[in-house]
Design a protein around this motif. Structure first.
Motif, short mmCIF file in Angstrom:
data_model
loop_
_atom_site.label_atom_id
_atom_site.label_comp_id
_atom_site.label_asym_id
_atom_site.label_seq_id
_atom_site.Cartn_x
_atom_site.Cartn_y
_atom_site.Cartn_z
N UNK A 84 0.79 -1.25 -0.08
CA UNK A 84 -0.04 0.10 -0.01
C UNK A 84 0.99 1.24 0.03
N UNK A 85 2.24 1.19 0.09
CA UNK A 85 3.03 2.52 0.05
C UNK A 85 4.01 2.41 -1.08
N UNK A 86 4.74 1.61 -1.48
CA UNK A 86 5.97 1.39 -2.39
C UNK A 86 5.41 0.22 -3.17
N UNK A 87 5.78 0.22 -4.47
CA UNK A 87 5.83 -0.87 -5.48
C UNK A 87 6.79 -0.32 -6.66
N UNK A 88 7.90 -1.02 -6.56
CA UNK A 88 9.19 -1.01 -7.54
C UNK A 88 9.34 -2.18 -8.27
N UNK A 89 9.16 -2.12 -9.46
CA UNK A 89 9.78 -3.43 -10.43
C UNK A 89 10.25 -2.99 -11.65
N UNK A 90 11.14 -3.90 -12.25
CA UNK A 90 11.60 -3.49 -13.44
C UNK A 90 12.15 -4.85 -14.30
N UNK A 91 12.29 -4.76 -15.70
CA UNK A 91 12.95 -5.86 -16.44
C UNK A 91 14.10 -5.49 -16.81
N UNK A 92 14.89 -6.21 -17.13
CA UNK A 92 16.10 -5.91 -17.73
C UNK A 92 16.14 -5.31 -19.31
N UNK A 93 16.77 -4.30 -19.42
CA UNK A 93 16.86 -3.55 -20.77
C UNK A 93 17.14 -4.58 -22.08
N UNK A 94 16.39 -4.61 -22.99
CA UNK A 94 16.91 -5.29 -24.16
C UNK A 94 16.37 -4.54 -25.35
N UNK A 95 16.83 -5.00 -26.67
CA UNK A 95 16.35 -4.47 -27.65
C UNK A 95 16.86 -5.27 -29.08
N UNK A 96 16.40 -4.81 -30.17
CA UNK A 96 16.65 -5.64 -31.54
C UNK A 96 18.05 -6.03 -31.53
N UNK A 97 19.21 -5.65 -31.24
CA UNK A 97 20.44 -6.05 -31.38
C UNK A 97 21.13 -6.45 -29.86
N UNK A 98 20.24 -6.70 -28.90
CA UNK A 98 20.74 -7.49 -27.80
C UNK A 98 20.74 -8.92 -27.61
N UNK A 99 21.96 -9.69 -27.75
CA UNK A 99 21.85 -11.35 -27.82
C UNK A 99 20.76 -11.67 -26.76
N UNK A 100 20.39 -12.61 -27.16
CA UNK A 100 19.44 -13.42 -26.08
C UNK A 100 19.81 -13.77 -25.00
N UNK A 101 19.27 -13.29 -23.79
CA UNK A 101 19.59 -13.50 -22.52
C UNK A 101 20.78 -12.68 -21.99
#
Length: 218
Positions: free
Chosen positions: A147-164
């Motif tokens: 009820x006070x703080x929520x912080x979440x993120x996913x690793x940055x990726x893009x079309x030229x980032x190798x898978x994983x």
């Protein structure tokens, strides 16, 4: 206050740190530059994997700080620095005292340098349930105070980032955890705060993860 929770006590903490903030990706603060929009607010989360303050064990405890400021912290030209601190409710009285000494800067080490540079006006402190989770492959990271703080993120990726693969920065000139650690860039999926006068709800902005390895009092 226990006899052990005093300045001059030897201590060592290792673990995980991340933030989510209002800056565009990548957050310029990590490059020791002013925030994207001139001001910044966000959530900073620490998970202590292993730690001790003298004889007080701090393994598996969490700390969250919500903060805001205007200008460039790294040059000391920023203004209006504010912060609020949340300590893990699983910590007993001695552990809470140790966390306050370390994260408040009184115990020396990198936190003392950072607090001395940021010098925030404190809006409050609370002892709360804090859930922090870091994916072992750094695909994502998240923290929540109900009820006070929520912080979440996913690793940055893009079309030229190798898978994983992870997008990382070495030798960051503005590493919030101090020198010598590698930043992994992410994209915030949730960045929400409603506590001590801090209030926002957004997604899609900057996030980054750093391991940390601190000791003191030197």
């Amino acid at each position: 206050m226990s006899e052990q929770i005093t300045t001059g006590t030897s201590w060592h903490l290792t673990g995980d740190w991340f933030d989510v903030c209002k800056c565009a990706i990548p957050c310029p603060c990590t490059f020791a530059q002013p925030p994207t929009y001139g001001d910044c607010d966000g959530v900073l989360a620490w998970h202590i994997r292993e730690g001790n303050y003298g004889d007080v064990r701090l393994d598996d405890l969490n700390v969250v700080i919500v903060a805001s400021f205007n200008g460039d912290v790294w040059t000391g030209t920023h203004t209006d620095p504010y912060a609020a601190v949340f300590l893990d409710e699983r910590a007993d009285e001695e552990q809470r005292g140790a966390l306050q000494a370390v994260f408040g800067g009184e115990a020396g080490g990198w936190p003392a340098q950072f607090v001395g540079m940021f010098h925030p006006e404190m809006r409050g402190m609370d002892v709360v349930p804090i859930h922090v989770e870091i994916d072992e492959d750094l695909a994502g990271w998240r923290a929540e105070i109900p009820d006070r703080v929520t912080a979440s993120a996913e690793a940055l990726t893009g079309p030229t980032t190798p898978d994983g693969a992870r997008v990382q920065l070495h030798n960051a000139p503005g590493a919030e955890v101090g020198p010598g650690q590698v930043a992994t860039w992410g994209r915030a999926t949730t960045d929400r705060a409603n506590a001590f006068g801090f209030s926002w709800d957004r997604s899609g902005k900057s996030s980054k993860y750093f391991p940390f390895d601190w000791s003191g009092p030197d």
